[in-house]
Every structure is written in structure tokens, then in C-alpha cells.
Scaffold this active site. Structure first.
Site, PDB file in Angstrom:
ATOM      1  N   ALA A  61       0.853  -1.193   0.000  1.00  0.00           N
ATOM      2  CA  ALA A  61       0.000   0.000   0.000  1.00  0.00           C
ATOM      3  C   ALA A  61       0.883   1.235   0.000  1.00  0.00           C
ATOM      4  O   ALA A  61       2.066   1.169   0.334  1.00  0.00           O
ATOM      5  CB  ALA A  61      -0.900   0.006   1.235  1.00  0.00           C
ATOM      6  N   THR A 102      -7.713  -0.474   7.415  1.00  0.00           N
ATOM      7  CA  THR A 102      -7.292   0.485   8.436  1.00  0.00           C
ATOM      8  C   THR A 102      -8.463   1.126   9.183  1.00  0.00           C
ATOM      9  O   THR A 102      -9.567   1.241   8.642  1.00  0.00           O
ATOM     10  CB  THR A 102      -6.456   1.592   7.745  1.00  0.00           C
ATOM     11  OG1 THR A 102      -6.299   2.689   8.627  1.00  0.00           O
ATOM     12  CG2 THR A 102      -7.134   2.111   6.484  1.00  0.00           C
ATOM     13  N   TYR A 128      -5.925   8.987   2.169  1.00  0.00           N
ATOM     14  CA  TYR A 128      -5.443   7.634   2.495  1.00  0.00           C
ATOM     15  C   TYR A 128      -6.629   6.737   2.865  1.00  0.00           C
ATOM     16  O   TYR A 128      -6.783   5.640   2.325  1.00  0.00           O
ATOM     17  CB  TYR A 128      -4.441   7.708   3.661  1.00  0.00           C
ATOM     18  CG  TYR A 128      -4.063   6.362   4.219  1.00  0.00           C
ATOM     19  CD1 TYR A 128      -3.245   5.486   3.517  1.00  0.00           C
ATOM     20  CD2 TYR A 128      -4.539   5.949   5.478  1.00  0.00           C
ATOM     21  CE1 TYR A 128      -2.902   4.244   4.038  1.00  0.00           C
ATOM     22  CE2 TYR A 128      -4.194   4.707   6.003  1.00  0.00           C
ATOM     23  CZ  TYR A 128      -3.379   3.861   5.275  1.00  0.00           C
ATOM     24  OH  TYR A 128      -3.046   2.624   5.796  1.00  0.00           O
TER      25      TYR A 128
HETATM   26  N1  LIG Z   1       1.227   1.599   9.339  1.00  0.00           N
HETATM   27  C1  LIG Z   1       0.064   1.697   9.964  1.00  0.00           C
HETATM   28  O1  LIG Z   1      -0.086   2.374  11.001  1.00  0.00           O
HETATM   29  C2  LIG Z   1      -1.148   0.976   9.413  1.00  0.00           C
HETATM   30  C3  LIG Z   1      -2.359   1.057  10.125  1.00  0.00           C
HETATM   31  C4  LIG Z   1      -3.472   0.402   9.628  1.00  0.00           C
HETATM   32  C5  LIG Z   1      -3.372  -0.335   8.449  1.00  0.00           C
HETATM   33  N2  LIG Z   1      -2.202  -0.385   7.781  1.00  0.00           N
HETATM   34  C6  LIG Z   1      -2.154  -1.165   6.537  1.00  0.00           C
HETATM   35  O2  LIG Z   1      -1.306  -2.281   6.769  1.00  0.00           O
HETATM   36  C7  LIG Z   1      -0.639  -2.654   5.552  1.00  0.00           C
HETATM   37  C8  LIG Z   1       0.846  -2.733   5.804  1.00  0.00           C
HETATM   38  O3  LIG Z   1       1.284  -1.461   6.286  1.00  0.00           O
HETATM   39  P1  LIG Z   1       2.828  -1.185   6.599  1.00  0.00           P
HETATM   40  O4  LIG Z   1       2.849  -0.133   7.647  1.00  0.00           O
HETATM   41  O5  LIG Z   1       3.536  -2.462   6.769  1.00  0.00           O
HETATM   42  O6  LIG Z   1       3.257  -0.487   5.222  1.00  0.00           O
HETATM   43  P2  LIG Z   1       4.698  -0.244   4.615  1.00  0.00           P
HETATM   44  O7  LIG Z   1       5.769  -0.510   5.620  1.00  0.00           O
HETATM   45  O8  LIG Z   1       4.640   1.087   3.940  1.00  0.00           O
HETATM   46  O9  LIG Z   1       4.781  -1.400   3.524  1.00  0.00           O
HETATM   47  C9  LIG Z   1       4.064  -1.352   2.319  1.00  0.00           C
HETATM   48  C10 LIG Z   1       4.927  -1.994   1.252  1.00  0.00           C
HETATM   49  O10 LIG Z   1       4.208  -1.910   0.016  1.00  0.00           O
HETATM   50  C11 LIG Z   1       5.128  -1.474  -0.977  1.00  0.00           C
HETATM   51  N3  LIG Z   1       4.466  -0.827  -2.106  1.00  0.00           N
HETATM   52  C12 LIG Z   1       4.039   0.461  -2.203  1.00  0.00           C
HETATM   53  N4  LIG Z   1       3.561   0.696  -3.421  1.00  0.00           N
HETATM   54  C13 LIG Z   1       3.671  -0.463  -4.124  1.00  0.00           C
HETATM   55  C14 LIG Z   1       3.371  -0.846  -5.463  1.00  0.00           C
HETATM   56  N5  LIG Z   1       2.856   0.024  -6.323  1.00  0.00           N
HETATM   57  N6  LIG Z   1       3.623  -2.117  -5.846  1.00  0.00           N
HETATM   58  C15 LIG Z   1       4.172  -3.004  -4.986  1.00  0.00           C
HETATM   59  N7  LIG Z   1       4.483  -2.719  -3.707  1.00  0.00           N
HETATM   60  C16 LIG Z   1       4.238  -1.449  -3.285  1.00  0.00           C
HETATM   61  C17 LIG Z   1       6.035  -0.507  -0.229  1.00  0.00           C
HETATM   62  O11 LIG Z   1       7.199  -0.238  -0.968  1.00  0.00           O
HETATM   63  P3  LIG Z   1       7.942   1.197  -0.785  1.00  0.00           P
HETATM   64  O12 LIG Z   1       8.341   1.259   0.663  1.00  0.00           O
HETATM   65  O13 LIG Z   1       9.100   1.100  -1.720  1.00  0.00           O
HETATM   66  O14 LIG Z   1       6.933   2.239  -1.149  1.00  0.00           O
HETATM   67  C18 LIG Z   1       6.272  -1.278   1.066  1.00  0.00           C
HETATM   68  O15 LIG Z   1       7.320  -2.209   0.943  1.00  0.00           O
HETATM   69  C19 LIG Z   1      -1.043  -1.608   4.507  1.00  0.00           C
HETATM   70  O16 LIG Z   1      -2.097  -2.123   3.740  1.00  0.00           O
HETATM   71  C20 LIG Z   1      -1.550  -0.443   5.348  1.00  0.00           C
HETATM   72  O17 LIG Z   1      -2.513   0.315   4.652  1.00  0.00           O
HETATM   73  C21 LIG Z   1      -1.073   0.241   8.231  1.00  0.00           C
END
Ligand SMILES: NC(=O)c1ccc[n+]([C@@H]2O[C@H](COP(=O)([O-])OP(=O)(O)OC[C@H]3O[C@@H](n4cnc5c(N)ncnc54)[C@H](OP(=O)(O)O)[C@@H]3O)[C@@H](O)[C@H]2O)c1
Length: 282
Positions: A61, A102, A128
Site C-alpha cells: 500500500a 485500516t 489515504y
Molecule cells: N502503518 C500503519 O499504522 C497501518 C495502520 C493500519 C493499516 N495499515 C495497513 O497495513 C498494511 C501494511 O502497512 P505497513 O505499515 O507495513 O506499510 P509499509 O511498511 O509502507 O509497507 C508497504 C509496502 O508496500 C510497498 N508498495 C508500495 N507501493 C507499491 C506498489 N505500487 N507495488 C508493490 N508494492 C508497493 C512498499 O514499498 P515502498 O516502501 O518502496 O513504497 C512497502 O514495501 C497496509 O495495507 C496499510 O494500509 C497500516
């Protein structure tokens, strides 16, 4: 489920999902940038069809919440259209897909401390949140066998997250203002990742909330982080209005985990336990 494909496997949650799945003896195929871009329909379709997984965990994402406000085209491209592309490929294989969503799909107007139930109406405030909600809609429309799991305030090793931000600032400052009128449940990837796999094994498709137990405010959370690290920075409470950000945040982010608890018959550890373990292991 022995062959698991994880999108976003280099991300904070994706890395832990991969670690847990491998520890369970699963074969893992990881897709992420720059090798594979979920916004390229043909590229992601080929990658998923060639991998022949029996489960897709879709964690990729665009997660930079404030940047989504100024880069909204990219937010919708990745979080909505990218998700659509992943769904179409998973459905072609007729395999289950688990989408991570989320608390930001809610507007936070539910009176605190009432938590949001899985069936409460979505009304995202930020780009978002809107783009993640659009992703949820594609999952429901396109994938027969789907899990949608909403998580909140995610923290985990390696990723930029609130704990790391506070610890970094504590080295640079004596005092920090932190908002005390947004409520939610910090959730640790080490706790949530195994539960996602257990939910898939249980096989009850649908929409679920999974967070660590209990709730707090960013101010109280920051205080606990500084206290556990035995640091001196003073944490001062402030209001959301005093600390404006590009993306509006829900004031009440609490998610009721009722359906997850009904399905699996267990409860997540309290967020304070998750923080203690995280602080020890980092
Ligand atoms: N973080 C939070 O607080 C939170 C809270 C609620 C829900 N979530 C959800 O939980 C999930 C995981 O979150 P996270 O915090 O682990 O996110 P993250 O660390 O940002 O990891 C997301 C990964 O997806 C990759 N990505 C982005 N654009 C892409 C594309 N076009 N094609 C392929 N890969 C792509 C990113 O690569 P790059 O780093 O190179 O962009 C990154 O490796 C997400 O769906 C997020 O919406 C997160």
C-alpha cells in the site's frame, strides 16, 4: 495453505508476515517494489499467476498518510487500482485473498470510548482512508474468498512508526507536545501477523478488526515509550487543533475485535505488553 504470496513483503507488516509464514514451514513468494508494481495490471497478473499461490496476503500500500493528501492520484492508483489488480489475479486462480485495511476508513465521530464494529458505516476523512476504502470495495466486489482485516496504529521492527519517531525525538529534545484527544489501539506486527494466518486457517471469510487489547491516546502512548526507555524527554499533552497535520485523523480509532474473538476464541495481548516486548527486542 502451503504456498503464500505476500504483496508488500518488504514493508513493516509484510516482513513479519513472511517471517511467521516461513517459521510455519510455508513457501513464501514476496512481491514488492521495484521488481513488481501492483499498479501495472499485466505485470502483477503474470507474477501472481506464475507463482500459483494458494493464498494471497495483500499488504502492499501507499501508507504515507500525509503525502496521500498531496499525491492523491498515486494514493488511489496504489491503494484502489493496485488492489483491484491483485484481486483480479487472485480471483482468476480462485484462491483466498486477505486485504489489510485500516481504522482510517472511519470518521472517528463515534462517541469515545465506544469502539467501531465491523459493520459500522465507513466515512473516511483523508485521501489515504478513502483510497483504502476503495480497496476494500474492490476486494468485496471481485474476490469471492476474501478476508478484510482492519488494523490500527501499527508498530513493528524496521518500519518508520510512532515508537521509533518518539525515541528519535527524545535524543534531540527536552520536551515534546503530543496530541491527547485521538484515541486508538497501538498494534504490534509481532502480535497481529500470526493471528492473520490463524484467521486464514480458520477459513471464515469476511471483515474483521484485529488490534492489541486496550486503548490509549498518542500522548499516553508517547509517555509510556519514554518511560520504558528510561529517557528524560517531557511529554506535554496538546489538542489536534494545536498540532495540525495535512491529513485529518479520526478522533476515535478504536476497533472492536468482536468477530475475530468469536471466530478464533482468543484475545490479543494488551498493547502495553506488545510495547514492552518491542522495546526489549529492538
Ligand atoms: N502503518 C500503519 O499504522 C497501518 C495502520 C493500519 C493499516 N495499515 C495497513 O497495513 C498494511 C501494511 O502497512 P505497513 O505499515 O507495513 O506499510 P509499509 O511498511 O509502507 O509497507 C508497504 C509496502 O508496500 C510497498 N508498495 C508500495 N507501493 C507499491 C506498489 N505500487 N507495488 C508493490 N508494492 C508497493 C512498499 O514499498 P515502498 O516502501 O518502496 O513504497 C512497502 O514495501 C497496509 O495495507 C496499510 O494500509 C497500516
Amino acid at each position: 495453505m502451503n504456498r503464500i504470496l505476500i504483496t508488500g513483503h518488504k514493508g513493516m507488516l509484510g516482513r513479519e508476515l513472511e517471517r511467521v509464514a516461513r517459521a510455519l514451514g510455508k513457501e513464501v513468494i514476496g512481491l514488492d517494489l521495484p521488481e513488481c508494481d501492483i499498479t501495472h495490471r499485466k505485470q502483477i497478473e503474470r507474477a501472481i499467476l506464475d507463482a500459483e499461490p494458494d493464498l494471497v496476503l495483500h499488504a502492499a500500500a501507499f501508507t504515507a498518510v500525509d503525502r496521500c493528501e498531496t499525491e492523491s492520484d498515486l494514493a488511489y492508483l496504489v491503494n484502489a487500482t493496485g488492489t483491484q489488480n491483485v484481486c483480479l489475479a487472485a480471483q482468476k486462480l480462485d484462491v483466498p485473498l486477505l486485504y489489510i485495511s485500516t481504522d482510517y476508513i472511519f470518521d472517528g465521530e463515534k462517541p469515545h470510548p465506544l469502539p467501531y464494529d465491523e459493520w459500522d458505516a465507513a466515512n473516511p476523512l483523508s485521501v489515504y482512508g478513502k483510497s483504502k476504502w476503495a480497496g476494500e470495495c474492490f476486494v468485496r466486489e471481485l474476490c469471492t474468498k476474501h478476508f478484510i482485516v482492519r488494523i490500527s496504529w501499527l508498530c513493528g521492527h524496521g518500519g518508520p512508526n510512532f515508537v521509533e519517531t518518539i525515541l528519535k525525538l527524545a535524543k534531540e529534545r527536552d520536551e515534546l507536545k503530543v496530541v491527547n484527544d485521538q484515541h486508538g489501539s497501538p498494534t504490534f506486527v509481532q502480535d497481529v501477523a500470526p493471528e492473520l494466518l490463524r484467521l486464514v486457517d480458520y477459513g471464515a471469510f469476511g471483515t474483521f478488526h484485529i488490534t492489541n487489547q486496550g486503548y490509549t491516546t498518542w500522548f499516553e502512548f508517547a509517555k509510556k515509550i519514554v518511560e520504558l526507555a528510561k529517557l528524560k524527554m517531557r511529554i506535554v499533552p496538546c489538542t489536534t487543533e494545536e498540532f495540525p497535520r495535512p491529513a485529518p485523523r479520526p478522533k476515535n480509532s478504536r476497533l472492536s475485535p468482536r468477530l475475530y474473538e468469536n471466530a478464533l476464541g482468543n484475545r490479543m495481548p494488551p498493547w502495553e505488553d506488545g510495547l514492552k516486548r518491542y522495546s526489549k527486542e529492538r
